[in-house]
Structure formats: C-alpha cells, structure tokens
Design a protein around this motif. Sequence first.
Motif, PDB file in Angstrom:
ATOM      1  N   ASP A 153     -57.331  18.491  11.722  1.00 22.83           N
ATOM      2  CA  ASP A 153     -57.623  19.607  11.360  1.00 22.83           C
ATOM      3  C   ASP A 153     -58.547  19.653  10.384  1.00 22.83           C
ATOM      4  N   ARG A 154     -57.930  19.067   9.215  1.00 22.80           N
ATOM      5  CA  ARG A 154     -59.260  18.898   7.505  1.00 22.80           C
ATOM      6  C   ARG A 154     -60.444  17.778   8.124  1.00 22.80           C
ATOM      7  N   PHE A 155     -59.627  16.373   8.741  1.00 24.36           N
ATOM      8  CA  PHE A 155     -60.925  15.989   9.123  1.00 24.36           C
ATOM      9  C   PHE A 155     -62.046  16.113  10.006  1.00 24.36           C
ATOM     10  N   ALA A 156     -61.302  17.427  10.803  1.00 25.91           N
ATOM     11  CA  ALA A 156     -62.484  17.596  11.887  1.00 25.91           C
ATOM     12  C   ALA A 156     -63.517  18.767  11.581  1.00 25.91           C
ATOM     13  N   LEU A 157     -62.470  19.024   9.972  1.00 25.09           N
ATOM     14  CA  LEU A 157     -63.047  20.778   9.411  1.00 25.09           C
ATOM     15  C   LEU A 157     -62.829  21.749  10.246  1.00 25.09           C
ATOM     16  N   ARG A 158     -61.596  21.708  10.638  1.00 28.23           N
ATOM     17  CA  ARG A 158     -60.839  22.956  11.310  1.00 28.23           C
ATOM     18  C   ARG A 158     -60.053  23.572  10.130  1.00 28.23           C
ATOM     19  N   ASP A 159     -59.985  23.241   9.539  1.00 32.27           N
ATOM     20  CA  ASP A 159     -59.056  23.413   8.322  1.00 32.27           C
ATOM     21  C   ASP A 159     -59.751  23.446   7.017  1.00 32.27           C
ATOM     22  N   GLU A 160     -59.654  24.636   6.423  1.00 31.81           N
ATOM     23  CA  GLU A 160     -59.717  24.180   5.166  1.00 31.81           C
ATOM     24  C   GLU A 160     -58.832  23.834   3.960  1.00 31.81           C
ATOM     25  N   GLY A 161     -59.262  22.958   3.018  1.00 32.62           N
ATOM     26  CA  GLY A 161     -57.971  21.750   1.972  1.00 32.62           C
ATOM     27  C   GLY A 161     -58.766  20.716   1.649  1.00 32.62           C
ATOM     28  N   ASN A 162     -58.226  20.359   0.958  1.00 33.36           N
ATOM     29  CA  ASN A 162     -58.063  19.099   0.303  1.00 33.36           C
ATOM     30  C   ASN A 162     -58.262  18.056   1.343  1.00 33.36           C
ATOM     31  N   ILE A 163     -58.667  16.777   0.719  1.00 29.02           N
ATOM     32  CA  ILE A 163     -58.246  15.369   1.710  1.00 29.02           C
ATOM     33  C   ILE A 163     -58.514  14.485   0.408  1.00 29.02           C
ATOM     34  N   TYR A 164     -58.885  13.938  -0.245  1.00 31.07           N
ATOM     35  CA  TYR A 164     -59.753  12.985  -1.386  1.00 31.07           C
ATOM     36  C   TYR A 164     -59.934  13.334  -2.677  1.00 31.07           C
ATOM     37  N   GLY A 165     -59.379  12.370  -3.557  1.00 31.69           N
ATOM     38  CA  GLY A 165     -59.574  12.842  -4.930  1.00 31.69           C
ATOM     39  C   GLY A 165     -60.773  12.390  -5.200  1.00 31.69           C
ATOM     40  N   ARG A 166     -61.476  11.906  -5.050  1.00 28.50           N
ATOM     41  CA  ARG A 166     -63.070  11.693  -5.140  1.00 28.50           C
ATOM     42  C   ARG A 166     -64.126  12.532  -4.481  1.00 28.50           C
ATOM     43  N   LEU A 167     -63.570  13.542  -3.996  1.00 33.83           N
ATOM     44  CA  LEU A 167     -64.605  14.787  -3.318  1.00 33.83           C
ATOM     45  C   LEU A 167     -63.718  15.722  -4.136  1.00 33.83           C
ATOM     46  N   THR A 168     -62.464  15.756  -4.283  1.00 30.88           N
ATOM     47  CA  THR A 168     -62.795  17.198  -4.616  1.00 30.88           C
ATOM     48  C   THR A 168     -60.880  17.420  -5.532  1.00 30.88           C
ATOM     49  N   ASN A 169     -61.399  17.936  -6.770  1.00 32.86           N
ATOM     50  CA  ASN A 169     -59.484  18.498  -7.593  1.00 32.86           C
ATOM     51  C   ASN A 169     -59.219  20.112  -7.811  1.00 32.86           C
ATOM     52  N   PRO A 170     -58.124  20.597  -8.247  1.00 29.56           N
ATOM     53  CA  PRO A 170     -58.206  21.678  -8.013  1.00 29.56           C
ATOM     54  C   PRO A 170     -58.637  21.592  -9.931  1.00 29.56           C
ATOM     55  N   THR A 171     -58.561  20.381 -10.851  1.00 25.13           N
ATOM     56  CA  THR A 171     -58.853  21.398 -12.215  1.00 25.13           C
ATOM     57  C   THR A 171     -59.785  20.739 -12.599  1.00 25.13           C
ATOM     58  N   GLY A 172     -60.512  19.652 -11.723  1.00 21.75           N
ATOM     59  CA  GLY A 172     -62.173  20.050 -12.037  1.00 21.75           C
ATOM     60  C   GLY A 172     -62.630  21.102 -10.918  1.00 21.75           C
ATOM     61  N   GLU A 173     -61.972  21.554 -10.109  1.00 24.34           N
ATOM     62  CA  GLU A 173     -62.334  23.166  -9.846  1.00 24.34           C
ATOM     63  C   GLU A 173     -63.163  23.653 -10.431  1.00 24.34           C
ATOM     64  N   VAL A 174     -62.111  24.147 -11.260  1.00 26.61           N
ATOM     65  CA  VAL A 174     -62.007  24.893 -12.127  1.00 26.61           C
ATOM     66  C   VAL A 174     -63.125  25.276 -13.019  1.00 26.61           C
TER      67      VAL A 174
END
Length: 436
Positions: free
Chosen positions: A55-76
């Motif tokens: 669901d994550r890969f198919a964009l049916r569910d929101e959230g992180n997959i891999y740190g190259r793209l998003t990270n909670p610390t970076g998001e702040v």
Amino acid sequence: MTTSRSDIKNSANWGFETKQVHIGQENPDLATGARAVPIYASTSFVFEDCRHAADRFALRDEGNIYGRLTNPTGEVLERRMAALEGGAAALAVSSGAAAVSYAIQALAKAGEHIVASRNIYGGTYHLLAHTLPLTAGITATFVDPEEEGAFEGAIQENTKAVFTETLGNPHSNVADLETLSKIAHSHQIPLVVDSTFATPYLVRPIEYGADIVVHSATKFIGGHGTALGGVLVDGGRFDWKASGKYPWISEANPSYHGITFTEAAPEAPFAAYVRAVLLRDTGATLSPFHAFLLLQGLETLSLRVERHVENAQKIVEYLSGHPKVEAVHHPSLKGEPTHTLYKKYFPKGGGSIFTFEIKGGEREARAFIDNLPIFSLLANVADVKSLVIHPATTTHSQCTEEELAEQGIRPNTIRLSIGIEKAEDLIAALEEGFRQ
C-alpha cells in the motif's frame, strides 16, 4: 525505491513510523516549536506486513518508505524553513550546492536556458557557465543586475527561469526582487532566489514575488560551521499549468506512475517533483544528524543575525575611513549602486559578508590576511566566528580574468564575513592586520 503519497505532498499528515515510535499528528509540536526534536538515525521504516508495504508503494497509504527521501528529523527542519520563508513547503538536501542544482535541473532540460545575475557565488556561476552546459545541455546568460533592461533583454524563447541572489557574492549587492519577479512572470517563468546571505529574518523573497527560494543552510541557518545542508522552499504561488512550460510538473509524469504533481500536491508541486524524482534518483539527502544541528541553529537565528548586522555596520564605518583602504563595497554606503534597494529591502540592516580593497595589490592583500588575528581564513561565510578570504585566488579562482573583472573581484579584493564577537575586538584585529 519510490516515495509514498505523503512524501510527495509534504503535508501536515505525515504519521512517521519507525518501530514503536510514532511522531506526526500525535505530537505536532515537533514540527512547530518543541525543542526536543529526536534524531531518527534510520535508513528505512518498518512496515506492519506485506499488504502495508504494498500500500505504501502503491500510494494507498501515507508514510515513509526510505530515508533517502524523507526522515522525521529532516521534516521538522523543512516545516520550520517553509514557515520562516512564508512558503508552501520545503525540501532539505545535503548542501546549498545541491539545492541550487536541483532547482535548476527541475526547471530546465537539455537545450533550454537560464538568465542569471553575474554577481553570484562562484560555485553557482561555474555550475551554470560550465558544468550544466557540458553535462545537461542547459545554458545560461549572465547579466549585470544594475544595467537597466539587462534581464528582460536576455530572456529567450527557451528561457526557463530567472536566477539571482538576494545579496550577491562577494559584494552583497542587493537584487531588486520585486522588479525581477514581474519580469519573470511576464514570460511565465519562475524567479529563483538564493537568499543564503539574507536569511528569512531579514528578507522573505516570496513576499516580493519570488517563486522558489534556496538556502545554503550551512551558513546562517546552522550558524556554527558544524554541518552542511541546503533547503529549497516552494512559494506555492506559481501557476505551472497556466505557464505550460513544465509538463513534467503539470502533466502526467512517466517516471512516477504517470502522476501529475500539480494534482497530487497542488499546494507545492515544485517541491514535490524535486523530492519524488530528482532526490529519489540522485540522492543528495540531508543526514538526520545534520538536520538536528541545523535545527539548533534556527533556535538562535534572529539573535545571531542581529549581532552580525550590528557588527558589520561598525566594521564598514571603520574601514570606510581607513587610510590603507581603497574602497569598501557594502550596500549600506550611499555611494554603492544598490544603496536605494538596500533601504527598501533591508530595513533591519544586512550584509555581514562584504568586500573591501586594500591599497596595493595581491601581495598587500595576502600579507594583510596572513597576519590578521581573530578572523579565520577558511572557505565559508556566515559563521558565528569572523572569517576572511582572498576571493581571486580561492572562491573565484576558476574564473578567467575577464570573469573576475565582470564580478568586480580584483587582486586587492578581500572578503570579510563578520561574526558575533565584540566589534571592538574585531576592529583591533583589523588594525593589527593593517600594521603588519
């Protein structure tokens, strides 16, 4: 590796997950003001089961997959930078150079063109003048921002952006943001502004019509010379569909399931495109450790910049009256060509990075620098410590003699970055350099 729907939106509903730790809507203070932002030193994020992963890969569910793209610390960090600049969303990357590169590569393709101020950071100048023409087929025309009609006259049919710096490098010339935005928008192209030297504390370019703002967060944002980082801020106001010049943003993009970024992320499609495509494919990712350090810098940004500006003004006044100084280039001085713009855009003052010309030539400039106490000789600016360098043989050493002359860099030019030490101590140090 791809991103999820929330990675694309950079929205308020992130719901990051790593094992049993949950942040996001459950603790919104992490993005808006809490001091205790944790470092999420995780390369990837746990899926509950195979269906959850799919669901994550198919964009049916929101959230992180891999740190190259998003990270909670970076998001702040991204949320806070977007808020400070008054933008719709931000993307943090590994360096200021990466932020500039992504901004240009997201707007122009092979055979297309950029119009840029010629008084920009040497690294950006070389990116546009040499690297991108060779590696990507993107060309640039550099114009004198103080020449009336120069930008308008340089725009071609294939021009995809106007690029400038709020305060030029190394002289801190002030860009006329309002005028440039009107010129760019009349051709349905965005204005991209590198506002590293100004910081959002002094000037917010989006308020004057800029569409994309970039920062080397290594400089004032971090402030302590401890961490590299860059930030792109999407103003969220440019009409990509109406422009029609950027189909990879406003039409179905084949590199990501045929997604249309203006529909998937209508508030900030530019930032979404850079994250989902360029960052995904080329990986100039900001470390969560560096994101944490840059967040510490943001805590004191206004306090530090106030002191930088106050000290710089005292140093400018001191140098302007010194018998061994040929000229001082700072926009607060009435004789400087962008003084009127300085009064308009910098009511709080600004320009703690500037140049002066010592009487003599390169030999005198080097002798001054080599004997200057307190100031550190290194290739950085906007540190809490005061810094000095000889641009012609370092930061702009790859320029030809003609390019150096066009940018106003002479053999006797010295660049100062004024820190937050006591101004009296800095003046005493400069006096010692002149004596030596």
